[in-house]
Scaffold this motif. Structure first.
Motif, PDB file in Angstrom:
ATOM      1  N   GLN A  94      47.260  44.428  43.963  1.00  0.00           N
ATOM      2  CA  GLN A  94      46.004  44.265  43.203  1.00  0.00           C
ATOM      3  C   GLN A  94      46.555  42.405  42.468  1.00  0.00           C
ATOM      4  O   GLN A  94      46.750  42.866  41.964  1.00  0.00           O
ATOM      5  N   ILE A  95      45.122  41.946  42.813  1.00  0.00           N
ATOM      6  CA  ILE A  95      46.018  40.538  42.313  1.00  0.00           C
ATOM      7  C   ILE A  95      44.797  39.573  42.182  1.00  0.00           C
ATOM      8  O   ILE A  95      43.729  40.175  42.906  1.00  0.00           O
ATOM      9  N   LEU A  96      44.247  39.068  40.722  1.00  0.00           N
ATOM     10  CA  LEU A  96      43.953  38.660  40.282  1.00  0.00           C
ATOM     11  C   LEU A  96      43.283  36.526  40.952  1.00  0.00           C
ATOM     12  O   LEU A  96      44.974  36.246  40.013  1.00  0.00           O
ATOM     13  N   LEU A  97      42.694  36.764  41.190  1.00  0.00           N
ATOM     14  CA  LEU A  97      42.966  34.995  41.544  1.00  0.00           C
ATOM     15  C   LEU A  97      41.488  34.978  41.160  1.00  0.00           C
ATOM     16  O   LEU A  97      40.484  34.721  40.821  1.00  0.00           O
ATOM     17  N   VAL A  98      41.908  33.336  39.997  1.00  0.00           N
ATOM     18  CA  VAL A  98      40.773  32.683  38.881  1.00  0.00           C
ATOM     19  C   VAL A  98      40.950  31.264  39.704  1.00  0.00           C
ATOM     20  O   VAL A  98      41.969  30.613  39.968  1.00  0.00           O
ATOM     21  N   GLU A  99      39.516  30.378  40.916  1.00  0.00           N
ATOM     22  CA  GLU A  99      40.165  29.548  41.277  1.00  0.00           C
ATOM     23  C   GLU A  99      38.621  29.432  40.883  1.00  0.00           C
ATOM     24  O   GLU A  99      38.002  29.833  42.205  1.00  0.00           O
ATOM     25  N   ASP A 100      38.367  27.670  40.773  1.00  0.00           N
ATOM     26  CA  ASP A 100      36.860  27.160  40.551  1.00  0.00           C
ATOM     27  C   ASP A 100      36.670  26.782  41.325  1.00  0.00           C
ATOM     28  O   ASP A 100      35.246  26.628  41.757  1.00  0.00           O
ATOM     29  N   ASP A 101      37.365  26.160  42.699  1.00  0.00           N
ATOM     30  CA  ASP A 101      36.878  25.347  44.038  1.00  0.00           C
ATOM     31  C   ASP A 101      36.603  26.345  44.978  1.00  0.00           C
ATOM     32  O   ASP A 101      37.457  26.994  45.371  1.00  0.00           O
ATOM     33  N   PRO A 102      35.601  26.488  45.708  1.00  0.00           N
ATOM     34  CA  PRO A 102      35.680  27.522  46.633  1.00  0.00           C
ATOM     35  C   PRO A 102      36.751  28.085  48.003  1.00  0.00           C
ATOM     36  O   PRO A 102      36.267  28.478  48.724  1.00  0.00           O
ATOM     37  N   GLY A 139      48.142  41.571  52.622  1.00  0.00           N
ATOM     38  CA  GLY A 139      48.387  42.762  52.808  1.00  0.00           C
ATOM     39  C   GLY A 139      47.333  43.093  50.800  1.00  0.00           C
ATOM     40  O   GLY A 139      47.215  44.660  50.125  1.00  0.00           O
ATOM     41  N   ALA A 140      47.329  42.371  50.070  1.00  0.00           N
ATOM     42  CA  ALA A 140      46.952  42.043  49.019  1.00  0.00           C
ATOM     43  C   ALA A 140      44.963  42.384  48.858  1.00  0.00           C
ATOM     44  O   ALA A 140      44.524  42.319  49.726  1.00  0.00           O
ATOM     45  N   ASN A 141      44.913  42.972  47.982  1.00  0.00           N
ATOM     46  CA  ASN A 141      43.722  43.002  47.663  1.00  0.00           C
ATOM     47  C   ASN A 141      44.108  42.028  46.464  1.00  0.00           C
ATOM     48  O   ASN A 141      43.805  42.147  45.331  1.00  0.00           O
ATOM     49  N   VAL A 142      42.648  41.675  46.421  1.00  0.00           N
ATOM     50  CA  VAL A 142      42.226  40.385  45.656  1.00  0.00           C
ATOM     51  C   VAL A 142      41.258  40.251  45.521  1.00  0.00           C
ATOM     52  O   VAL A 142      39.974  40.087  45.819  1.00  0.00           O
ATOM     53  N   ARG A 185      38.283  43.671  32.325  1.00  0.00           N
ATOM     54  CA  ARG A 185      37.336  44.231  31.491  1.00  0.00           C
ATOM     55  C   ARG A 185      37.231  45.642  32.107  1.00  0.00           C
ATOM     56  O   ARG A 185      37.558  47.365  31.771  1.00  0.00           O
ATOM     57  N   ASP A 186      36.923  45.649  33.481  1.00  0.00           N
ATOM     58  CA  ASP A 186      36.462  46.564  34.753  1.00  0.00           C
ATOM     59  C   ASP A 186      38.342  46.788  35.259  1.00  0.00           C
ATOM     60  O   ASP A 186      37.997  48.719  35.999  1.00  0.00           O
ATOM     61  N   ARG A 187      38.901  46.886  35.679  1.00  0.00           N
ATOM     62  CA  ARG A 187      40.264  46.706  36.720  1.00  0.00           C
ATOM     63  C   ARG A 187      41.365  47.244  35.735  1.00  0.00           C
ATOM     64  O   ARG A 187      41.954  45.498  34.734  1.00  0.00           O
ATOM     65  N   ALA A 188      41.987  47.745  35.556  1.00  0.00           N
ATOM     66  CA  ALA A 188      43.266  48.521  34.272  1.00  0.00           C
ATOM     67  C   ALA A 188      44.270  48.117  35.792  1.00  0.00           C
ATOM     68  O   ALA A 188      45.773  48.452  35.438  1.00  0.00           O
ATOM     69  N   ASP A 189      44.084  47.803  36.636  1.00  0.00           N
ATOM     70  CA  ASP A 189      45.221  47.855  37.518  1.00  0.00           C
ATOM     71  C   ASP A 189      45.878  46.953  38.778  1.00  0.00           C
ATOM     72  O   ASP A 189      46.524  46.537  39.439  1.00  0.00           O
ATOM     73  N   ILE A 190      45.621  45.839  37.472  1.00  0.00           N
ATOM     74  CA  ILE A 190      46.099  44.455  38.590  1.00  0.00           C
ATOM     75  C   ILE A 190      47.482  44.225  38.128  1.00  0.00           C
ATOM     76  O   ILE A 190      48.161  44.151  37.375  1.00  0.00           O
ATOM     77  N   ASP A 191      47.946  44.049  38.965  1.00  0.00           N
ATOM     78  CA  ASP A 191      49.964  43.575  39.295  1.00  0.00           C
ATOM     79  C   ASP A 191      50.461  41.999  39.413  1.00  0.00           C
ATOM     80  O   ASP A 191      51.224  41.830  38.847  1.00  0.00           O
TER      81      ASP A 191
END
Length: 124
Positions: free
Chosen positions: A4-12, A26-29, A43-49
């Motif tokens: 589980q990957i959090l990606l924070v990027e402002d350029d679409p 194979g990641a869930n982004v 806040r919604d996800r506690a499983d970010i890797d």
């Protein structure tokens, strides 16, 4: 297990390309285009890797979010990406990222293989 990957990027366009690379690997982004949206996902996800953060998000930086992640999710690896900006050179940006606890720094534009290698290293 799917990472589980959090990606924070402002350029679409950049965000879309990174999502494609990571999804095919194979990641869930979980995508965010702002600090506020990133905080909501956390806040919604506690499983970010892994968190992949663009250092410059408009006029803001990801430093405050990095501090929150270090305090709230101890041990969560953070990968910083940046193309720089006109106010701060890339060397300074990388130094700030390092001091703030990033496990890796990638300068935009980067190659797909460089991203995937940095992600694999951060997750191992």
């Amino acid at each position: 297990m799917t990472r589980q990957i959090l990606l924070v990027e402002d350029d679409p366009a950049v965000r879309h390309l990174i999502v494609q690379f990571l999804t095919r690997a194979g990641a869930n982004v979980h995508e965010a285009d702002s600090l506020e949206q990133a905080r909501q996902i956390l806040r919604d996800r506690a499983d970010i890797d892994l968190a992949i953060l663009d250092f410059w998000l408009g006029k803001d930086t990801a430093v405050g979010l990095m501090d929150d992640l270090r305090n709230d999710l101890k041990g969560l690896p953070i990968l910083i990406i940046s193309g720089g900006n006109t106010a701060t050179d890339l060397e300074t940006t990388q130094a700030i990222a390092d001091i703030s606890g990033a496990v890796a720094f990638l300068q935009k534009p980067f190659r797909k293989n460089d991203l995937l290698e940095a992600v694999e290293t951060a997750l191992s």
